[in-house]
Design a protein around this motif. Structure first.
Motif: not given
Length: 190
Positions: A122, A33, A25, A30
């Motif tokens: 995320p 997420p 992240v 990422c």
């Protein structure tokens, strides 16, 4: 004495998975997420998330418990920004945003829409092990945190209360009575 990441030795694989997720992240890479962090009550899920947020300072957590679903969904999909004026002045805007919902199983608002595309920001959801079965179908990315062993819990309590070795048997029996739940032990201690 404060809890450290070393106190999660019994969950080293799960901590590693969670750390990798935070790193991805933070780096902007990422691929999954949505993350569901689950385990029994008192296993240290929330404490672990707080410790990792202290470690990964390039991440700005937005805690969902004070936001309504429309705002959370707007941030998640990239329609709204999570920043306020004070964030611009503090320099927070350069950090990567993560939506964090602690005790999502207590929410009546959330459903599978939280985990559906598009997901620009995320999402990390912390959930009790009992409710995990009904939430696990929404994402394939989940991490289990188990309660620490009796030895690990007794060692932590001994260090944090400066207990001597003469009190070890009493500490061990109280920890076993509370099934290694630190909160239960603290209630019984007070």
């Amino acid at each position: 004495m404060e809890v450290t990441l070393n106190d999660f030795d019994d969950n080293h694989t799960s901590v590693s998975c969670l750390s990798n997720w935070f790193e991805s992240v933070g780096s902007g890479n990422c691929t999954k997420p949505a993350l569901l962090l689950h385990g029994v009550t008192g296993s240290g899920k929330t404490t672990l998330v707080k410790l990792l947020l202290q470690k990964y300072t390039n991440i700005h957590p937005v805690f969902c418990s004070t936001l309504d679903f429309a705002r959370i969904n707007g941030i998640r999909t990239g329609v709204e920004l999570p920043w306020g004026v004070h964030d611009y002045f503090n320099g927070t805007c350069s950090k990567k945003v993560v939506l964090i919902w602690d005790n999502i199983d207590l929410s009546t608002t959330f459903n599978k829409k939280l985990f559906s595309a598009p997901m620009v920001v995320p999402v990390l959801c912390v959930i009790d092990g009992i409710s995990f079965r009904q939430w696990k179908s929404y994402t394939s990315n989940h991490v289990l945190i188990t309660r620490p062993s009796v030895k690990q819990t007794v060692d932590y309590i001994r260090r944090s209360t400066n207990s001597n070795t003469n009190q070890m048997s009493k500490l061990t029996s109280v920890v076993q009575e509370n099934n290694c739940d630190i909160r239960g032990f603290r209630v019984q201690l007070n």
